[in-house]
Design an enzyme around this catalytic site. Structure first.
Site, PDB file in Angstrom:
ATOM      1  N   ASN A   1      95.826  41.682 -17.429  1.00 64.32           N
ATOM      2  CA  ASN A   1      94.995  42.535 -17.294  1.00 64.32           C
ATOM      3  C   ASN A   1      96.744  43.010 -16.163  1.00 64.32           C
ATOM      4  OD1 ASN A   1      93.182  44.129 -15.901  1.00 64.32           O
ATOM      5  ND2 ASN A   1      93.244  43.057 -13.673  1.00 64.32           N
ATOM      6  N   ARG A   2      96.384  44.613 -16.075  1.00 64.19           N
ATOM      7  CA  ARG A   2      97.058  45.007 -15.289  1.00 64.19           C
ATOM      8  C   ARG A   2      97.796  44.854 -14.032  1.00 64.19           C
ATOM      9  NH1 ARG A   2      95.881  51.703 -13.640  1.00 64.19           N
ATOM     10  NH2 ARG A   2      94.320  50.924 -13.416  1.00 64.19           N
TER      11      ARG A   2
ATOM     12  N   GLY B   1      84.369  44.448 -14.450  1.00 65.74           N
ATOM     13  CA  GLY B   1      83.281  44.073 -14.420  1.00 65.74           C
ATOM     14  C   GLY B   1      83.065  44.066 -15.852  1.00 65.74           C
ATOM     15  N   ALA B   2      83.368  44.470 -17.007  1.00 70.04           N
ATOM     16  CA  ALA B   2      82.817  44.162 -17.711  1.00 70.04           C
ATOM     17  C   ALA B   2      83.963  43.429 -17.962  1.00 70.04           C
ATOM     18  CB  ALA B   2      83.187  45.247 -18.817  1.00 70.04           C
TER      19      ALA B   2
ATOM     20  N   ASP C   1      74.158  42.542 -21.533  1.00 70.90           N
ATOM     21  CA  ASP C   1      75.536  43.027 -22.015  1.00 70.90           C
ATOM     22  C   ASP C   1      76.263  41.406 -22.193  1.00 70.90           C
ATOM     23  OD1 ASP C   1      75.745  45.479 -21.560  1.00 70.90           O
ATOM     24  OD2 ASP C   1      76.615  45.506 -19.701  1.00 70.90           O
TER      25      ASP C   1
ATOM     26  N   ASN D   1      72.340  44.322 -15.555  1.00 67.24           N
ATOM     27  CA  ASN D   1      72.407  45.532 -15.943  1.00 67.24           C
ATOM     28  C   ASN D   1      70.685  45.745 -16.146  1.00 67.24           C
ATOM     29  OD1 ASN D   1      72.097  43.924 -18.454  1.00 67.24           O
ATOM     30  ND2 ASN D   1      72.687  45.713 -19.789  1.00 67.24           N
TER      31      ASN D   1
ATOM     32  N   LYS E   1      75.683  48.273 -11.608  1.00 66.31           N
ATOM     33  CA  LYS E   1      74.421  47.155 -11.856  1.00 66.31           C
ATOM     34  C   LYS E   1      75.288  45.773 -10.422  1.00 66.31           C
ATOM     35  CE  LYS E   1      76.147  47.667 -16.310  1.00 66.31           C
ATOM     36  NZ  LYS E   1      77.298  47.442 -17.493  1.00 66.31           N
TER      37      LYS E   1
ATOM     38  N   SER F   1      71.529  55.201 -24.042  1.00 67.33           N
ATOM     39  CA  SER F   1      69.932  53.952 -23.604  1.00 67.33           C
ATOM     40  C   SER F   1      68.888  54.938 -23.851  1.00 67.33           C
ATOM     41  CB  SER F   1      70.283  53.392 -22.870  1.00 67.33           C
ATOM     42  OG  SER F   1      71.342  52.532 -22.673  1.00 67.33           O
TER      43      SER F   1
ATOM     44  N   TYR G   1      82.919  52.934 -27.067  1.00 71.54           N
ATOM     45  CA  TYR G   1      82.817  53.349 -28.417  1.00 71.54           C
ATOM     46  C   TYR G   1      82.675  54.173 -28.306  1.00 71.54           C
ATOM     47  CZ  TYR G   1      78.752  54.113 -24.034  1.00 71.54           C
ATOM     48  OH  TYR G   1      78.505  54.721 -22.919  1.00 71.54           O
TER      49      TYR G   1
HETATM   50  P1  ATR Z   1      84.100  47.735 -15.632  1.00 76.93           P
HETATM   51  O1  ATR Z   1      83.209  47.552 -15.266  1.00 76.93           O
HETATM   52  O2  ATR Z   1      84.582  49.186 -17.246  1.00 76.93           O
HETATM   53  O3  ATR Z   1      84.815  47.213 -16.268  1.00 76.93           O
HETATM   54  P2  ATR Z   1      86.285  48.249 -13.716  1.00 76.93           P
HETATM   55  O4  ATR Z   1      85.535  46.696 -13.089  1.00 76.93           O
HETATM   56  O5  ATR Z   1      87.054  49.342 -12.821  1.00 76.93           O
HETATM   57  O6  ATR Z   1      85.186  49.048 -14.670  1.00 76.93           O
HETATM   58  O7  ATR Z   1      87.380  47.435 -14.442  1.00 76.93           O
HETATM   59  C1  ATR Z   1      88.440  48.185 -15.149  1.00 76.93           C
HETATM   60  C2  ATR Z   1      89.604  47.909 -16.262  1.00 76.93           C
HETATM   61  O8  ATR Z   1      90.084  48.255 -17.196  1.00 76.93           O
HETATM   62  C3  ATR Z   1      90.486  46.689 -15.027  1.00 76.93           C
HETATM   63  O9  ATR Z   1      90.767  45.412 -15.663  1.00 76.93           O
HETATM   64  C4  ATR Z   1      91.285  47.767 -15.017  1.00 76.93           C
HETATM   65  O10 ATR Z   1      93.029  47.837 -14.107  1.00 76.93           O
HETATM   66  P3  ATR Z   1      92.937  47.133 -12.865  1.00 76.93           P
HETATM   67  O11 ATR Z   1      92.444  45.696 -12.579  1.00 76.93           O
HETATM   68  O12 ATR Z   1      94.944  46.705 -12.730  1.00 76.93           O
HETATM   69  O13 ATR Z   1      92.640  48.184 -12.219  1.00 76.93           O
HETATM   70  C5  ATR Z   1      91.456  49.062 -15.763  1.00 76.93           C
HETATM   71  N1  ATR Z   1      92.254  49.434 -16.683  1.00 76.93           N
HETATM   72  C6  ATR Z   1      91.538  50.641 -15.824  1.00 76.93           C
HETATM   73  N2  ATR Z   1      92.451  51.999 -16.182  1.00 76.93           N
HETATM   74  C7  ATR Z   1      93.575  51.016 -16.958  1.00 76.93           C
HETATM   75  C8  ATR Z   1      95.212  51.698 -17.046  1.00 76.93           C
HETATM   76  N3  ATR Z   1      95.152  52.826 -16.829  1.00 76.93           N
HETATM   77  N4  ATR Z   1      95.899  51.004 -17.319  1.00 76.93           N
HETATM   78  C9  ATR Z   1      95.849  49.615 -17.360  1.00 76.93           C
HETATM   79  N5  ATR Z   1      94.844  49.253 -17.104  1.00 76.93           N
HETATM   80  C10 ATR Z   1      93.679  49.893 -16.914  1.00 76.93           C
END
Ligand code: ATR
Length: 481
Positions: free
Chosen positions: A370-371, A350-351, A323, A308, A287, A240, A437
């Site tokens: 999602n995982r 969050g994103a 964002d 943000n 945030k 930034s 990015y």
């Molecule tokens: P951000 O604000 O950047 O989104 P976050 O709130 O910590 O950060 O979210 C990270 C995201 O990346 C989540 O969807 C997370 O999955 P989980 O909800 O299962 O934790 C995902 N993520 C992070 N590492 C991962 C990995 N190694 N494999 C799959 N998903 C992953």
């Protein structure tokens, strides 16, 4: 004044660094304790006269973080030998007394900078010690280590207390100290130090001359300079400042945008009031933390639950989420024209929240994978989207989505081989958008590009959100370069 600390092992290399940076600095400090043993004393004596800017002579002991390995007697002798060589200042330690160096320096009208260092904290008796040195007719130099944002705030407020000392140097070490090194005039310091190799990322708080002079214009910051910044922890990697500062300069605004490592949002808000800030950016992990301090929030902040961008709005702080708009910007036309109706979002953090809300507010149907499936379900329930387990999604894919948005950290440096959607076969019609990015081209974008998809890079969102932030801060459009 901006001072370049010359810390190379030989005089030739130091001279090279001096010449490379001379247009960016006002003076240099030659650290002779760091020279390797083979230097030539006559060449050392000639050094200040080759430089066309003042040079400070400094020879640090090991216990002060220096490298001088000889006896204390030989260190004093060496400095004495160099006093007639044209050095314009002599840097001596607070506890070095009775060496005779002070008298010799005084006879040659060389001001003494009297230094002390605390690598653990800001010493409680800081102001008293500086005052005592000042009363001896010397320039006090305190290198201290703030351990929190509250400590940094103490340094800014301390300027008032120290105003009776016209010439003093305060160096705030470490990443917490970075704002005080950039805004050195605001803490009342005569100068700020930089090194040619920098080292902010290593936590030293050192910066390169190019950053201090050309990015932050540190030497032109005055009390009238409008202050903006970004808070986060960590924050020194943030792109930034490199977006905002060139924009502010281009418009000729007397303003600067500074990274603040912040552990306590509460203390930062006190600082922002005190410094009369007009606005600041917010990054991880703050945030959500800023929300209780905001008197006014936009619909997006309320929906997403994260902010943000904080701007001054009358007596209140207003929270915005750029964002959200930054994400939409590169695909706005595709959504408005109906090309994008059905989206797949990977991730539920969050994103992802900002992304899903933006898509839903514009009428797209969204499926979240999602995982951790429960998080996907929760976000889907809140936003009126669908959640599905990744394997089931891949097995039952009858119609490809128009848009795939990747919001997780999978594929981010240094783990660039990660693929957040392994096994997914692109049909070449999808728009694939990765919020990462660094690297610019992630594995999933590469795969999508090869399949003929249009790809959207994470930096496009980063840049678009920054530009909108700029407008919220200054009321002006980001300039063309
Ligand atoms: P951000 O604000 O950047 O989104 P976050 O709130 O910590 O950060 O979210 C990270 C995201 O990346 C989540 O969807 C997370 O999955 P989980 O909800 O299962 O934790 C995902 N993520 C992070 N590492 C991962 C990995 N190694 N494999 C799959 N998903 C992953």
């Amino acid at each position: 004044m901006i001072c370049l600390s010359l810390t190379e092992k030989n005089l030739e290399e130091n001279l090279l660094q001096y010449q490379k940076n001379r247009g960016l600095i006002d003076l240099a400090e030659l650290r002779i304790d760091l020279l390797d043993a083979s230097y030539n004393i006559d060449a050392l004596k000639r050094f200040p006269s080759i430089c066309d800017k003042p040079v400070i002579l400094a020879c640090r002991r090991k216990r002060d973080g220096g490298s001088f390995s000889g006896s204390e007697r030989s260190r004093v002798q060496l400095m004495k030998k160099l006093l007639d060589s044209g050095f314009r200042y002599l840097d001596l330690e607070e506890d070095l007394t009775g060496s005779g160096l002070e008298q010799l320096a005084a006879a040659r009208s060389i001001p003494v900078i009297r230094s002390f260092q605390d690598t653990e904290q800001i010493p409680a008796d800081l102001f008293k010690r500086m005052m005592k040195i000042h009363e001896q007719g010397e320039i006090p130099k305190a290198s201290v280590t703030p351990q929190s944002f509250a400590d940094v705030f103490t340094l800014f407020r301390g300027r008032e207390e120290l105003k009776e000392i016209p010439q003093k140097i305060v160096v705030a070490l470490g990443n917490y100290g970075v704002p005080a090194r950039i805004l050195y005039k605001r803490i009342g310091s005569l100068l700020t130090y930089c090194t040619s190799s920098g080292g902010t990322e290593k936590g030293s708080g050192h910066m390169i001359p190019e950053a201090l002079k050309n990015l932050y214009h540190a030497d032109t910051v005055t009390d009238e300079t409008e202050l903006y910044g970004i808070i986060g922890n960590p924050v020194m990697h943030s792109a930034s400042p490199a977006i905002h500062n060139p924009g502010l300069s281009r418009l000729g605004l007397n303003a600067v945008y500074v990274p603040f490592q912040v552990d306590s949002v509460r203390h930062f808000f006190s600082f922002a009031e005190w410094a009369d800030m007009r606005g600041f950016s917010v990054t991880i992990p703050h945030k959500k933390h800023v929300l209780p301090y905001l008197g006014n929030i936009t619909r997006e902040v309320k929906q997403i639950g994260s902010c943000n961008t904080v701007v001054r709005s009358g007596k209140l702080w207003k929270g915005i989420n750029t964002d959200y708009y930054g994400f939409l910007h590169p695909i706005q036309e595709d959504i408005e024209s109906g090309v994008v109706k059905k989206a797949l979002v990977i991730g539920a953090g969050g994103a992802a929240r900002a992304v899903v809300w933006a898509l839903r507010n514009f009428g797209c149907s969204v499926t979240i994978v999602n995982r951790t499936f429960e998080r996907a379900q929760q976000l889907a329930a809140e936003t009126g989207s669908a959640a599905i387990e990744i394997d089931r999604y891949l097995q039952n894919l009858d119609r490809h989505p128009d848009l795939i948005v990747q919001t997780t950290s999978v594929g981010m440096e240094p783990y660039i081989d990660g693929d957040p959607l392994p096994g997914y076969q692109f049909n070449g019609e999808e728009i694939v958008y990765d919020l990462i990015y660094a690297p610019k081209m992630t594995r999933i974008l590469n795969r999508a590009g090869q399949a003929g998809c249009r790809i959207v890079f994470g930096y496009e969102m980063l840049y678009a959100q920054g530009i909108q932030q700029f407008k919220s801060f200054t009321g002006r459009d980001y300039p063309q370069f």
